[in-house]
Scaffold this motif. Structure first.
Motif, PDB file in Angstrom:
ATOM      1  N   LYS A 142      -6.163   3.519  -2.446  1.00 23.15           N
ATOM      2  CA  LYS A 142      -6.577   2.323  -1.724  1.00 23.15           C
ATOM      3  C   LYS A 142      -6.925   1.189  -2.690  1.00 23.15           C
ATOM      4  CE  LYS A 142      -9.928   0.774   1.745  1.00 23.15           C
ATOM      5  NZ  LYS A 142      -8.924   0.201   2.651  1.00 23.15           N
ATOM      6  N   ARG A 143      -7.600   1.508  -3.788  1.00 24.34           N
ATOM      7  CA  ARG A 143      -7.981   0.473  -4.743  1.00 24.34           C
ATOM      8  C   ARG A 143      -6.780  -0.009  -5.552  1.00 24.34           C
ATOM      9  NH1 ARG A 143     -13.250   4.056  -6.366  1.00 24.34           N
ATOM     10  NH2 ARG A 143     -14.606   3.330  -4.658  1.00 24.34           N
ATOM     11  N   GLN A 144      -5.781   0.804  -5.698  1.00 27.07           N
ATOM     12  CA  GLN A 144      -4.581   0.377  -6.418  1.00 27.07           C
ATOM     13  C   GLN A 144      -3.792  -0.670  -5.637  1.00 27.07           C
ATOM     14  OE1 GLN A 144      -2.604   4.107  -7.073  1.00 27.07           O
ATOM     15  NE2 GLN A 144      -3.335   4.280  -9.183  1.00 27.07           N
ATOM     16  N   MET A 145      -4.008  -0.748  -4.328  1.00 28.45           N
ATOM     17  CA  MET A 145      -3.235  -1.672  -3.501  1.00 28.45           C
ATOM     18  C   MET A 145      -3.944  -3.010  -3.295  1.00 28.45           C
ATOM     19  SD  MET A 145      -1.415   0.820  -0.715  1.00 28.45           S
ATOM     20  CE  MET A 145      -2.885   1.554  -0.074  1.00 28.45           C
ATOM     21  N   TYR A 146      -5.063  -3.246  -3.951  1.00 29.84           N
ATOM     22  CA  TYR A 146      -5.728  -4.553  -3.968  1.00 29.84           C
ATOM     23  C   TYR A 146      -5.922  -5.143  -2.569  1.00 29.84           C
ATOM     24  CZ  TYR A 146      -4.700  -4.404  -8.944  1.00 29.84           C
ATOM     25  OH  TYR A 146      -4.619  -4.021 -10.258  1.00 29.84           O
ATOM     26  N   GLY A 147      -6.592  -4.430  -1.694  1.00 33.66           N
ATOM     27  CA  GLY A 147      -6.896  -4.955  -0.375  1.00 33.66           C
ATOM     28  C   GLY A 147      -5.822  -4.764   0.661  1.00 33.66           C
ATOM     29  N   ARG A 148      -4.668  -4.231   0.284  1.00 39.90           N
ATOM     30  CA  ARG A 148      -3.580  -4.018   1.241  1.00 39.90           C
ATOM     31  C   ARG A 148      -3.640  -2.625   1.871  1.00 39.90           C
ATOM     32  NH1 ARG A 148       1.049  -7.447   0.518  1.00 39.90           N
ATOM     33  NH2 ARG A 148       0.649  -9.041  -1.038  1.00 39.90           N
ATOM     34  N   GLY A 149      -4.693  -1.864   1.608  1.00 41.00           N
ATOM     35  CA  GLY A 149      -4.762  -0.479   2.036  1.00 41.00           C
ATOM     36  C   GLY A 149      -5.120  -0.321   3.498  1.00 41.00           C
ATOM     37  N   LYS A 150      -4.310  -0.828   4.429  1.00 45.77           N
ATOM     38  CA  LYS A 150      -4.516  -0.592   5.854  1.00 45.77           C
ATOM     39  C   LYS A 150      -4.124   0.837   6.200  1.00 45.77           C
ATOM     40  CE  LYS A 150      -5.772  -4.863   6.314  1.00 45.77           C
ATOM     41  NZ  LYS A 150      -7.194  -5.194   6.500  1.00 45.77           N
ATOM     42  N   ILE A 151      -4.471   1.242   7.413  1.00 47.59           N
ATOM     43  CA  ILE A 151      -4.278   2.628   7.780  1.00 47.59           C
ATOM     44  C   ILE A 151      -2.809   3.032   7.784  1.00 47.59           C
ATOM     45  CG2 ILE A 151      -4.236   2.061  10.246  1.00 47.59           C
ATOM     46  CD1 ILE A 151      -5.710   5.229   8.566  1.00 47.59           C
ATOM     47  N   ASP A 152      -1.907   2.106   8.196  1.00 45.75           N
ATOM     48  CA  ASP A 152      -0.494   2.475   8.249  1.00 45.75           C
ATOM     49  C   ASP A 152       0.096   2.652   6.857  1.00 45.75           C
ATOM     50  OD1 ASP A 152      -0.900  -0.150   7.709  1.00 45.75           O
ATOM     51  OD2 ASP A 152       0.829  -0.899   8.847  1.00 45.75           O
ATOM     52  N   LEU A 153      -0.288   1.754   5.920  1.00 44.88           N
ATOM     53  CA  LEU A 153       0.232   1.865   4.564  1.00 44.88           C
ATOM     54  C   LEU A 153      -0.350   3.085   3.843  1.00 44.88           C
ATOM     55  CD1 LEU A 153       2.025   0.671   2.424  1.00 44.88           C
ATOM     56  CD2 LEU A 153       0.182  -0.867   1.760  1.00 44.88           C
ATOM     57  N   LEU A 154      -1.637   3.342   4.082  1.00 47.68           N
ATOM     58  CA  LEU A 154      -2.239   4.533   3.488  1.00 47.68           C
ATOM     59  C   LEU A 154      -1.567   5.799   4.013  1.00 47.68           C
ATOM     60  CD1 LEU A 154      -6.062   3.690   3.471  1.00 47.68           C
ATOM     61  CD2 LEU A 154      -4.595   4.034   1.497  1.00 47.68           C
ATOM     62  N   GLN A 155      -1.275   5.816   5.303  1.00 47.12           N
ATOM     63  CA  GLN A 155      -0.609   6.972   5.884  1.00 47.12           C
ATOM     64  C   GLN A 155       0.772   7.173   5.277  1.00 47.12           C
ATOM     65  OE1 GLN A 155      -0.260   6.746  10.120  1.00 47.12           O
ATOM     66  NE2 GLN A 155       0.567   8.808  10.343  1.00 47.12           N
ATOM     67  N   ALA A 156       1.469   6.064   5.041  1.00 50.50           N
ATOM     68  CA  ALA A 156       2.796   6.167   4.463  1.00 50.50           C
ATOM     69  C   ALA A 156       2.737   6.673   3.007  1.00 50.50           C
ATOM     70  CB  ALA A 156       3.499   4.809   4.518  1.00 50.50           C
ATOM     71  N   ARG A 157       1.740   6.238   2.276  1.00 42.63           N
ATOM     72  CA  ARG A 157       1.650   6.628   0.865  1.00 42.63           C
ATOM     73  C   ARG A 157       1.083   8.040   0.678  1.00 42.63           C
ATOM     74  NH1 ARG A 157      -0.236   2.552  -3.626  1.00 42.63           N
ATOM     75  NH2 ARG A 157       0.531   4.370  -4.756  1.00 42.63           N
ATOM     76  N   LEU A 158       0.197   8.455   1.566  1.00 48.03           N
ATOM     77  CA  LEU A 158      -0.463   9.752   1.376  1.00 48.03           C
ATOM     78  C   LEU A 158       0.197  10.852   2.197  1.00 48.03           C
ATOM     79  CD1 LEU A 158      -4.201   8.615   1.321  1.00 48.03           C
ATOM     80  CD2 LEU A 158      -2.814   9.332  -0.603  1.00 48.03           C
ATOM     81  N   ILE A 159       0.233  10.643   3.506  1.00 53.73           N
ATOM     82  CA  ILE A 159       0.761  11.703   4.377  1.00 53.73           C
ATOM     83  C   ILE A 159       2.283  11.709   4.328  1.00 53.73           C
ATOM     84  CG2 ILE A 159       0.816  12.603   6.724  1.00 53.73           C
ATOM     85  CD1 ILE A 159      -1.887  11.278   7.197  1.00 53.73           C
ATOM     86  N   GLY A 160       2.894  10.516   4.432  1.00 53.52           N
ATOM     87  CA  GLY A 160       4.346  10.443   4.433  1.00 53.52           C
ATOM     88  C   GLY A 160       4.957  10.916   3.136  1.00 53.52           C
ATOM     89  N   ALA A 161       4.269  10.717   2.028  1.00 54.55           N
ATOM     90  CA  ALA A 161       4.831  11.106   0.737  1.00 54.55           C
ATOM     91  C   ALA A 161       4.890  12.629   0.591  1.00 54.55           C
ATOM     92  CB  ALA A 161       4.002  10.514  -0.403  1.00 54.55           C
TER      93      ALA A 161
END
Length: 284
Positions: free
Chosen positions: A263-282
């Motif tokens: 979340k901190r690597q994305m500089y404020g862009r860490g919304k739930i959909d993007l986090l889901q794509a990076r963590l769960i989707g990956a």
């Protein structure tokens, strides 16, 4: 549990900060902690002490200075200085023409007279034969010493820093840190006791020796981490189970740390959909 114990030790350090500030300045340096250059000076001091002892023994036996010079092979002036007691210092200061005038200079400096040229002119009136540069160098050393004293008082390590330095290996400390921790340990023994109690608590958890918990609580109840002991006593059954259980929340804490990092690597862009794509989707 181990994190709570570390926090309790940090609180103990914070409670002892006033006592630490009183003792951290009164430090006697251990020769074993000297740097390479200082060790050479100290070894020279030890050699001078051996020479002094040999010369003084001959002098006390009634041997004249001329005979001492012949027996020891040392210079006549060296033997005379030893007999007069002028070689008993660890770090030999350079002889200065200001030696006889230092009490007057110190008094003038403390009274507020900080102009080196004015002090030199006043000394000339009293018979001083040295140059103005000698007084200028003396004044410069006094100013640097005062600045150093003021900065050292302002740079007392924080409670968090002291807690960290007291719980890591001595091989990882610098000489200044080692001297500071040695002063704290000698001046605040209750803090050393608290560190040992916390270390025993950590060892008890690592080795899963829950039978030592009751005795540890009694020991810790009269120390600086009594609040931790009281908390463990209230939940003794749960702590006992945590020590002997094979289950751990380490996997959960690791996933939380990973989530925060992403979340901190994305500089404020860490919304739930993007986090889901990076963590769960990956992982799919």
């Amino acid at each position: 549990l181990m994190e709570n114990a570390s926090r309790a030790f940090l609180d103990a350090v914070r409670k002892s900060m006033r006592q630490i500030r009183r003792t951290i300045g009164a430090t006697v340096v251990n020769p074993a902690l000297l740097t390479a250059a200082e060790k050479l000076q100290y070894e020279g001091y030890l050699r001078r002490e051996e020479t002094n002892a040999a010369v003084l023994a001959l002098w006390q036996d009634g041997v004249p200075i001329k005979q001492i010079v012949r027996r020891t092979g040392h210079h006549r002036m060296t033997v005379r200085r030893i007999v007069r007691g002028e070689r008993g210092d660890v770090f030999r200061p350079r002889q200065s023409s200001l030696e006889a005038h230092l009490p007057w200079l110190d008094a003038q400096w403390d009274a507020g007279a900080r102009n080196a040229s004015a002090l030199w002119r006043a000394l000339r009136m009293s018979g001083f034969q040295g140059s103005v540069r000698v007084v200028l160098e003396w004044a410069t050393r006094r100013r640097r010493a005062e600045r150093t004293d003021a900065s050292s008082l302002a740079r007392v390590p924080s409670a968090r820093t002291i807690a960290r330095l007291m719980t890591i290996g001595r091989d990882n400390l610098t000489k200044a840190e080692t001297v500071a921790i040695a002063a704290i340990e000698s001046g605040v023994p209750t803090l050393v006791e608290a560190r040992e109690i916390v270390a025993d608590f950590h060892a008890m958890i690592r080795t899963k020796r829950a039978e030592l918990l009751s005795s540890w609580i009694e020991r810790a109840s009269s120390s600086l981490i009594a609040s931790l002991a009281n908390g463990v006593r209230r939940d003794e059954a749960a702590v006992h189970a945590a020590i002997i259980s094979t289950w751990s929340n380490g996997q959960t804490e690791g996933q939380i740390t990973r989530l925060k990092l992403v979340k901190r690597q994305m500089y404020g862009r860490g919304k739930i959909d993007l986090l889901q794509a990076r963590l769960i989707g990956a992982q799919l």
